[in-house]
Design an enzyme around this catalytic site. Structure first.
Site: not given
Ligand code: IPE
Ligand code: IPE
Ligand code: MG
Length: 245
Positions: A21, A69
């Site tokens: 993340d 996502n």
């Molecule tokens: C979890 O991260 C999913 C992945 C890292 C692939 P998200 O960024 O989607 O999770 P939330 O929304 O912060 O809980």
């Molecule tokens: C994790 O990074 C990757 C995916 C969930 C695809 P994020 O896209 O959630 O990045 P943040 O959490 O918004 O910084």
């Molecule tokens: Mg994230």
């Protein structure tokens, strides 16, 4: 079920799972589009895989894209799909060369057919590799996985092929996408968020959880080693009072 053995000092966890993340925040902090963070995130995947294999980790499971996502803006989803396509095309030969077996878990039927074909080809090519098992969770949700397992068992029971009283944890596990894999010993989440976000809900029942502030694109072997050091400071009990062993 009988408790699993307690981790020996300085042992390397057999199965490390990571919620990757913080890509978006990494990019935003640099005034770049979120996609730039995802691109750098792919580099961190490469580094982490090499580091994990060298350290002797046998299973590395990475959360790359959640079932939820898909609800992100269309532009971000399609950019992520483009990167996934690129990653699959450019990394598979190297992955194979390193002796990694790739598996993808999650609802891959939602991907474009060409991406699905690349995934299947990569899984087929690497299926006999034993150095490290790399599992990438894509379009994955723990609740969806558990629901699908329940549906499978219900269908078997309704068809008269399964006696519901025979449903136990071991049978249930055979219906999960991780069937045959050991449970994660160590679950790391980057970016400072302290939640599971629907990752490996069943499998992580007794995983040691480590939350690090590092954003995923900055993650490297050193962070993995630090997490393993912290893991070794933990006492795993599996519900059994330490004095009772
Ligand atoms: C979890 O991260 C999913 C992945 C890292 C692939 P998200 O960024 O989607 O999770 P939330 O929304 O912060 O809980
Ligand atoms: C994790 O990074 C990757 C995916 C969930 C695809 P994020 O896209 O959630 O990045 P943040 O959490 O918004 O910084
Ligand atoms: Mg994230």
């Amino acid at each position: 079920m009988s408790p699993k053995p307690v981790t020996a000092p300085s042992s390397v966890p057999t199965h490390v799972a990571i919620i990757m993340d913080g890509n978006g925040r990494w990019a935003q902090a640099r005034g770049l589009p979120r996609t730039a963070g995802h691109k750098q995130g792919a580099e961190a995947v490469r580094r982490t895989l090499i580091g994990a294999a060298e350290l002797g980790v046998k299973y590395l499971t990475l959360f790359g894209f959640s079932a939820e996502n898909w609800r992100r803006p269309e532009s971000e989803v399609s950019a992520l799909m483009g990167l996934l396509r690129l990653y699959l095309r450019s990394e598979i030969a190297e992955l194979h060369g390193k002796g990694a077996r790739l598996r993808v878990i999650g609802d891959v039927t939602r991907f474009d057919p060409d991406i699905l074909a690349l995934i299947r080809q990569a899984e087929e090519l690497t299926r006999h590799n034993t150095k490290i098992n790399l599992t990438i969770a894509l379009s994955y949700g723990g609740r969806q996985e558990i629901t699908a397992a329940a549906r499978m068992l219900a269908q078997e029971a309704a068809a008269g092929r399964l006696d519901p009283s025979h449903i136990n944890e071991a049978l249930f596990e055979t219906c999960l996408t991780t069937a045959g894999m050991p449970d994660p010993d160590l679950l790391i989440r980057t970016s400072g968020e302290k939640r599971i976000s629907n990752f490996l809900l069943w499998q992580s029942a007794y995983a040691e959880l480590i939350f690090v502030d590092t954003l995923w694109p900055d993650f490297d072997r050193r962070h993995l080693e630090e997490a393993i050091v912290e893991y070794n400071r933990r006492e795993r009990r599996f519900g059994v009072f330490a004095g009772a062993r």
